[in-house]
Write an enzyme that holds these catalytic residues in place. Structure first.
Site, PDB file in Angstrom:
ATOM      1  N   CYS A 112       0.837  -1.218   0.000  1.00 36.04           N
ATOM      2  CA  CYS A 112       0.000   0.000   0.000  1.00 36.04           C
ATOM      3  C   CYS A 112       0.864   1.258   0.000  1.00 36.04           C
ATOM      4  O   CYS A 112       1.864   1.334   0.726  1.00 36.04           O
ATOM      5  CB  CYS A 112      -0.871   0.015   1.257  1.00 36.04           C
ATOM      6  SG  CYS A 112      -2.352  -0.947   1.046  1.00 36.04           S
ATOM      7  N   CYS A 193      -3.412   0.370  -3.342  1.00 39.07           N
ATOM      8  CA  CYS A 193      -4.107   0.883  -2.165  1.00 39.07           C
ATOM      9  C   CYS A 193      -3.282   1.998  -1.532  1.00 39.07           C
ATOM     10  O   CYS A 193      -2.089   2.135  -1.823  1.00 39.07           O
ATOM     11  CB  CYS A 193      -4.377  -0.240  -1.162  1.00 39.07           C
ATOM     12  SG  CYS A 193      -2.942  -1.258  -0.823  1.00 39.07           S
TER      13      CYS A 193
END
Ligand code: AVW
Length: 270
Positions: A112, A193
């Protein structure tokens, strides 16, 4: 006697003419067949010499030296899956499914907040990512394997076509090279993400090109958990042609709004 000679001469000319016409027609048909059914009938660059060997070697380098944590990956299986995706197939009939077994062996994910996308700025984006501990698609195993290579097969042959491969615009969009980058980019984007970046080229008319892979595929596959930061880079040697307030960036913003993806844009990254 003279009459007979003239007759013979006429016959000779006739036969000669027939041969000439047959020769020219045969030659034309030959050239036509060679051009349109031969190995160099496509308008794109041919496959990279030693393609399979390069893939195998890059896979070993990646899994043993670059990301030793991926040492357990089966490089022989990955190379096999890559080759089987396109070998012996019509080079204009690529489907995402052809690459599914390969993708399943090496899904392109990054942690992420680490993903960097690019469009018309590959080298710069790579440099940008490297300097900040971020990662582009070329830092994932499959992106690394195929980076800068070209490839296509030939129906009925177990070899690659080293003479030419289909060009996206001039021959067909469903070629194996383009479909590979599309499907890999789609997976890369849908798995992104946190805060992710895109490096766009502000020295061209449309910094956001809706026909590029970033515009057609990645922007449309970002999830709402993502925040996208766009960097518009300007080539110091060229006048700026687009900016964060330009219409192409507005278009990107509206695609992202529709997907609930938060968006910021900064001009003139040096
Ligand atoms: P482009 P896109 N090696 O500059 O937005 C060789 O307009 O279309 O950028 N060729 C490649 C590579 C590579 N590593 N990557 C893509 N291509 C092909 C993947 C592909 O056919 C990354 F995640 C592409 O259309 C970027 O965010 C063209 O070269 C995004 O897709 C470059 O066109 C860049 O594709």
């Amino acid at each position: 006697m003279a009459d007979c000679c003239t007759q013979r001469k006429k016959l000779c000319y006739c036969v000669l003419l027939c041969f000439l016409v047959a020769g020219i027609t045969g030659g034309a048909i030959g050239i036509y067949k060679w051009r349109y059914t031969g190995l160099n009938r496509w308008h794109g660059k041919g496959s990279t010499p030693n393609f399979q060997k390069i893939i195998q070697e890059r896979c070993d380098t990646y899994t043993q030296q670059i990301r030793p944590d991926s040492r357990s990956r089966d490089c022989q299986g990955i190379t096999q899956a890559f080759m089987s995706a396109f070998i012996s197939k019509d080079p204009c009939k690529a489907t995402k499914e052809d690459y599914q077994p390969l993708i399943d062996l090496a899904y392109p994910t990054v942690p992420c907040g680490k993903a960097v996308f690019w469009s018309k700025t590959k080298e710069l984006a790579r440099e940008y990512a490297k300097g900040r501990g971020l990662l582009t698609l070329e830092d994932t195993l499959l992106g690394f394997l195929a980076d800068g290579l070209s490839w296509c097969g030939e129906p009925g042959s177990s070899d690659l076509n080293y003479q030419s491969c289909p060009d996206w615009k001039k021959d067909c969009s469903t070629n194996y090279f383009s479909v590979f980058w599309e499907v890999l980019s789609e997976r890369f984007a849908e798995n992104a993400c946190g805060t992710v970046q895109v490096v766009l080229n502000g020295s061209i008319e449309n910094a956001f090109d809706k026909m590029s892979i970033f515009g057609r595929v990645e922007a449309h596959n970002l999830r709402s958990v993502v925040m996208l930061q766009a960097w518009l880079v300007h080539d110091p040697g060229k006048p700026p042609r687009d900016s964060c307030s330009g219409s192409s960036i507005k278009e990107l913003e509206s695609i992202l709004n529709g997907r609930n993806v938060r968006f910021t844009c900064r001009d003139n990254l040096r």
